[in-house]
Design an enzyme around this catalytic site. Structure first.
Site, short mmCIF file in Angstrom:
data_model
loop_
_atom_site.label_atom_id
_atom_site.label_comp_id
_atom_site.label_asym_id
_atom_site.label_seq_id
_atom_site.Cartn_x
_atom_site.Cartn_y
_atom_site.Cartn_z
CG HIS A 132 59.27 19.28 65.93
ND1 HIS A 132 58.92 18.05 66.45
CD2 HIS A 132 60.60 19.20 65.72
CE1 HIS A 132 59.99 17.28 66.55
NE2 HIS A 132 61.01 17.95 66.10
CE1 TYR B 45 61.61 14.33 68.41
CE2 TYR B 45 62.22 15.02 70.61
CZ TYR B 45 62.30 15.20 69.25
OH TYR B 45 63.05 16.22 68.73
CG LEU C 112 78.04 13.76 70.17
CD1 LEU C 112 77.76 12.73 71.25
CD2 LEU C 112 79.51 14.10 70.13
CB SER D 187 72.07 15.60 65.83
OG SER D 187 70.86 14.89 65.99
N GLY E 272 75.87 10.19 66.46
CA GLY E 272 76.85 9.16 66.81
C GLY E 272 77.95 8.99 65.79
#
Length: 331
Positions: free
Chosen positions: A126, A57, A208, A206, A211
């Site tokens: 990851h 990131y 949501l 994630s 978004g």
């Protein structure tokens, strides 16, 4: 006070909601450093004690950001980071996966320097490198536990079979995979069943739907020029309109409960089991406080049945990543 949940059977206990820090410096458009810092500090004030980052990131800048957040209070915070999406020492993303033991060892030392700490609470592979047996990657991670540099191990986006292979080398504390009303793959592919059988905790990122499930994104025009979601199939024309029909039904159910669609979506994830921790990401205090309020939402059996009918597995149109990124998911 934020409730705590046991993450797996290896002794780690964390807040039922953690904070996904990726978007504070990476992937979702322009960063507001001061607002991101206020958001992270507010999360800690409200009882969040799990911060999730990765060397990928930024790259690197997100770990440096988390170092500023945990400065002076390291012992009260569980910090998780990840390795496996190859990043060079100068911060170049190569686009390759790398699960080689030497790369893992070198990457962890660099992560500790960026985080300004002598140990990591939870270290994930990851992505699984198909060129390296997962047993070799997990063995290297296990050596870091023996050395006292890492407390707990995890793996991300791995199949049930790969999780079993890794867990046989060293007990895993957590599996982290995308999980939400728009991404229910782990229910159908055996991952949730496997982690529960093995006594491994589950971290849903994630929750949501990036978004989508909040209803705030009605078109690509709402996204910044460099927002990663512009290339995510679920947000593309045609798919987005289909998905918003589902979101509108979620909003109606949420309104009947006097909560937001986002809070309903988060409450649903948390209701799937006490062995599940959600790590929504946000970079604004307002949205953080809205997310954390979802911990107080109680869903009835009728609510859960309604949500299963509105958003069953496979109902979301479009893949959750572009083609290249989908190819890095194990199994």
């Amino acid at each position: 006070m934020m409730r705590q949940r046991k993450l797996g059977s290896q002794g780690l206990e964390v807040s039922e909601q953690g904070l996904g820090c990726m978007g504070m410096t990476f992937a979702y458009g322009p960063a507001d450093d001061q607002e991101a810092l206020r958001t992270a500090h507010r999360a800690l004030e409200l009882g969040v004690n799990l911060l999730d980052t990765a060397d990928f990131y930024g790259p690197h800048s997100n770990e440096e950001f988390v170092a500023r957040v945990i400065a002076g209070r390291r012992d009260s915070i569980t910090v998780s980071s990840k390795v496996g999406n190859e990043v060079t020492a100068d911060g170049t993303i190569t686009g390759r996966l790398n699960g080689r033991p030497d790369y893992i060892r070198t990457s962890l030392d660099a992560t500790l320097r960026r985080l300004d700490t002598d140990r990591l609470d939870l270290y994930y592979l990851h992505r699984v490198d198909p060129a390296v047996p997962v047993e070799e990657s997990t063995g290297a991670l296990a050596d870091l536990v023996t050395a006292g540099k890492v407390r707990h191990l995890g793996i991300c986006e791995a199949s049930a079979a790969t999780i079993r292979r890794a867990h046989a080398v060293h007990p895993l504390t957590a599996v982290q995979t995308e999980y939400s009303l728009s991404t229910r793959d782990v229910e159908a592919n055996g991952v949730l069943a496997a982690v529960r059988e093995l006594g491994i905790g589950f971290v849903g990122y994630s929750p949501l739907g990036r978004g989508l499930l909040t209803g705030a994104i009605r078109s690509l025009d709402a996204l910044a020029e460099h927002d990663f979601r512009r290339v995510v199939p679920r947000f593309q024309q045609g798919n987005l309109e289909t998905n918003l029909h589902i979101v509108e039904r979620l909003q109606a159910l949420a309104a009947a409960k006097n909560i937001t669609a986002g809070q309903l979506a988060l409450a649903w994830v948390l209701a799937q089991g006490d062995d599940i921790v959600a790590i929504p990401g946000t970079k604004r205090v307002t949205y953080l406080e809205e997310n954390l309020a979802a911990c107080a939402v109680e869903l009835s059996a009728a609510d859960l049945a309604a949500l299963d009918e509105i958003a069953p597995h496979g109902s979301t149109a479009g893949d959750r990543y572009p083609v290249g990124a989908m190819a890095t998911l194990d199994g």
